[in-house]
Design a protein around this motif. Sequence first.
Motif, PDB file in Angstrom:
ATOM      1  N   TRP A   1      -4.940  -7.217   7.210  1.00  0.00           N
ATOM      2  CA  TRP A   1      -6.368  -7.623   7.064  1.00  0.00           C
ATOM      3  C   TRP A   1      -6.638  -8.578   6.006  1.00  0.00           C
ATOM      4  O   TRP A   1      -5.928  -8.104   4.927  1.00  0.00           O
ATOM      5  N   HIS A   2      -7.695  -9.398   5.815  1.00  0.00           N
ATOM      6  CA  HIS A   2      -8.061 -10.100   4.749  1.00  0.00           C
ATOM      7  C   HIS A   2      -9.382  -9.692   4.248  1.00  0.00           C
ATOM      8  O   HIS A   2     -10.267  -9.555   5.172  1.00  0.00           O
ATOM      9  N   ASP A   3      -9.377  -9.736   2.806  1.00  0.00           N
ATOM     10  CA  ASP A   3     -10.757  -9.431   2.030  1.00  0.00           C
ATOM     11  C   ASP A   3     -10.880 -10.323   1.083  1.00  0.00           C
ATOM     12  O   ASP A   3      -9.984  -9.832  -0.101  1.00  0.00           O
ATOM     13  N   PRO A   4     -11.397 -11.445   1.294  1.00  0.00           N
ATOM     14  CA  PRO A   4     -11.423 -12.455   0.102  1.00  0.00           C
ATOM     15  C   PRO A   4     -12.087 -11.997  -1.140  1.00  0.00           C
ATOM     16  O   PRO A   4     -11.700 -12.392  -2.127  1.00  0.00           O
ATOM     17  N   SER A   5     -12.859 -10.923  -0.983  1.00  0.00           N
ATOM     18  CA  SER A   5     -13.326 -10.297  -2.273  1.00  0.00           C
ATOM     19  C   SER A   5     -12.684  -9.476  -3.050  1.00  0.00           C
ATOM     20  O   SER A   5     -13.147  -9.225  -4.096  1.00  0.00           O
ATOM     21  N   ALA A   6     -11.277  -9.022  -2.335  1.00  0.00           N
ATOM     22  CA  ALA A   6     -10.885  -8.092  -3.269  1.00  0.00           C
ATOM     23  C   ALA A   6      -9.508  -8.783  -3.950  1.00  0.00           C
ATOM     24  O   ALA A   6      -9.434  -9.907  -4.029  1.00  0.00           O
ATOM     25  N   ASP A   7      -9.226  -7.942  -5.151  1.00  0.00           N
ATOM     26  CA  ASP A   7      -8.439  -8.457  -6.057  1.00  0.00           C
ATOM     27  C   ASP A   7      -7.058  -9.067  -5.376  1.00  0.00           C
ATOM     28  O   ASP A   7      -6.399  -9.810  -5.864  1.00  0.00           O
ATOM     29  N   TYR A   8      -6.589  -8.289  -4.471  1.00  0.00           N
ATOM     30  CA  TYR A   8      -5.290  -8.365  -3.530  1.00  0.00           C
ATOM     31  C   TYR A   8      -6.050  -8.625  -2.315  1.00  0.00           C
ATOM     32  O   TYR A   8      -6.455  -7.825  -1.443  1.00  0.00           O
ATOM     33  N   ALA A   9      -6.068  -9.946  -1.876  1.00  0.00           N
ATOM     34  CA  ALA A   9      -7.114 -10.319  -0.774  1.00  0.00           C
ATOM     35  C   ALA A   9      -6.051  -9.995   0.673  1.00  0.00           C
ATOM     36  O   ALA A   9      -7.005  -9.815   1.627  1.00  0.00           O
ATOM     37  N   TRP A  10      -4.870  -9.731   0.924  1.00  0.00           N
ATOM     38  CA  TRP A  10      -4.400  -9.206   1.977  1.00  0.00           C
ATOM     39  C   TRP A  10      -3.849  -7.759   1.969  1.00  0.00           C
ATOM     40  O   TRP A  10      -3.339  -7.224   0.920  1.00  0.00           O
ATOM     41  N   ARG A  11      -4.126  -6.912   2.842  1.00  0.00           N
ATOM     42  CA  ARG A  11      -3.835  -5.330   2.823  1.00  0.00           C
ATOM     43  C   ARG A  11      -3.382  -5.039   4.131  1.00  0.00           C
ATOM     44  O   ARG A  11      -3.638  -5.640   5.175  1.00  0.00           O
ATOM     45  N   ALA A  12      -2.667  -3.715   4.108  1.00  0.00           N
ATOM     46  CA  ALA A  12      -2.210  -3.177   5.289  1.00  0.00           C
ATOM     47  C   ALA A  12      -1.916  -1.550   4.852  1.00  0.00           C
ATOM     48  O   ALA A  12      -1.464  -1.411   4.195  1.00  0.00           O
ATOM     49  N   ARG A  13      -2.385  -1.058   6.210  1.00  0.00           N
ATOM     50  CA  ARG A  13      -2.268   0.209   6.126  1.00  0.00           C
ATOM     51  C   ARG A  13      -1.062   0.822   6.736  1.00  0.00           C
ATOM     52  O   ARG A  13      -0.934   0.437   7.664  1.00  0.00           O
ATOM     53  N   VAL A  14      -0.418   1.891   6.015  1.00  0.00           N
ATOM     54  CA  VAL A  14       0.981   2.146   6.563  1.00  0.00           C
ATOM     55  C   VAL A  14       1.190   3.673   6.168  1.00  0.00           C
ATOM     56  O   VAL A  14       1.228   4.215   5.381  1.00  0.00           O
ATOM     57  N   ASP A  15       1.746   4.029   7.145  1.00  0.00           N
ATOM     58  CA  ASP A  15       2.189   5.422   7.327  1.00  0.00           C
ATOM     59  C   ASP A  15       3.307   5.734   6.298  1.00  0.00           C
ATOM     60  O   ASP A  15       4.182   4.820   6.090  1.00  0.00           O
ATOM     61  N   ARG A  16       3.288   6.659   5.491  1.00  0.00           N
ATOM     62  CA  ARG A  16       4.202   6.903   4.441  1.00  0.00           C
ATOM     63  C   ARG A  16       5.540   6.908   4.968  1.00  0.00           C
ATOM     64  O   ARG A  16       6.515   6.595   4.197  1.00  0.00           O
ATOM     65  N   ARG A  17       5.825   7.607   5.870  1.00  0.00           N
ATOM     66  CA  ARG A  17       7.262   7.667   6.532  1.00  0.00           C
ATOM     67  C   ARG A  17       7.902   6.366   6.557  1.00  0.00           C
ATOM     68  O   ARG A  17       8.985   6.337   6.639  1.00  0.00           O
ATOM     69  N   GLU A  18       7.001   5.580   7.438  1.00  0.00           N
ATOM     70  CA  GLU A  18       7.226   4.409   7.586  1.00  0.00           C
ATOM     71  C   GLU A  18       7.614   3.532   6.435  1.00  0.00           C
ATOM     72  O   GLU A  18       8.376   2.554   6.309  1.00  0.00           O
ATOM     73  N   TRP A  19       6.480   3.632   5.520  1.00  0.00           N
ATOM     74  CA  TRP A  19       6.847   2.731   4.209  1.00  0.00           C
ATOM     75  C   TRP A  19       8.184   3.208   3.305  1.00  0.00           C
ATOM     76  O   TRP A  19       8.897   2.347   3.022  1.00  0.00           O
ATOM     77  N   ALA A  20       8.463   4.459   3.526  1.00  0.00           N
ATOM     78  CA  ALA A  20       9.750   5.104   2.865  1.00  0.00           C
ATOM     79  C   ALA A  20      10.743   4.454   3.721  1.00  0.00           C
ATOM     80  O   ALA A  20      11.914   3.787   2.935  1.00  0.00           O
ATOM     81  N   TYR A  21      10.879   4.259   4.865  1.00  0.00           N
ATOM     82  CA  TYR A  21      11.715   3.641   5.578  1.00  0.00           C
ATOM     83  C   TYR A  21      11.948   1.980   5.398  1.00  0.00           C
ATOM     84  O   TYR A  21      13.119   1.676   5.078  1.00  0.00           O
ATOM     85  N   ALA A  22      10.936   1.535   5.043  1.00  0.00           N
ATOM     86  CA  ALA A  22      10.775   0.196   4.789  1.00  0.00           C
ATOM     87  C   ALA A  22      11.459  -0.241   3.452  1.00  0.00           C
ATOM     88  O   ALA A  22      12.249  -1.164   3.126  1.00  0.00           O
ATOM     89  N   LEU A  23      11.071   0.615   2.581  1.00  0.00           N
ATOM     90  CA  LEU A  23      11.579   0.651   1.096  1.00  0.00           C
ATOM     91  C   LEU A  23      13.078   0.715   1.096  1.00  0.00           C
ATOM     92  O   LEU A  23      13.844   0.140   0.517  1.00  0.00           O
ATOM     93  N   GLU A  24      13.644   1.746   1.943  1.00  0.00           N
ATOM     94  CA  GLU A  24      14.981   2.157   1.932  1.00  0.00           C
ATOM     95  C   GLU A  24      15.838   0.951   2.548  1.00  0.00           C
ATOM     96  O   GLU A  24      16.891   0.495   1.909  1.00  0.00           O
ATOM     97  N   VAL A  25      15.320   0.256   3.639  1.00  0.00           N
ATOM     98  CA  VAL A  25      16.058  -0.915   4.097  1.00  0.00           C
ATOM     99  C   VAL A  25      16.019  -2.081   2.935  1.00  0.00           C
ATOM    100  O   VAL A  25      16.996  -2.747   2.843  1.00  0.00           O
TER     101      VAL A  25
END
Length: 100
Positions: free
Chosen positions: A33-57
Amino acid sequence: MSDRDDASYVLVRARVRVDLDRLRELLPDLRPWHDPSADYAWRARVDRREWAYALEVMAGEIDYPNFKDAVAARQGGARARMYGRVWSVLLELQRRAGGA
């Protein structure tokens, strides 16, 4: 960073959408999602297990001896020049700290 509402998720932040779109190749359910007022305008919420998988890959896919050269070859000169400026600023931080 940890999701403020649910510690089983992380909040992945990006400056540009294309970076989260690339992450979606590993995490197809990613919903940026996009939040133009945020310091990082693009964000996504990710399950920690999925994030760990993505980092490993992603870690397993590192195949370059020089990051800046790989960015230039794969993503173009404009991004490589920006990363070079960031590198230079952080080098100054290192020098001021005496390398510690």
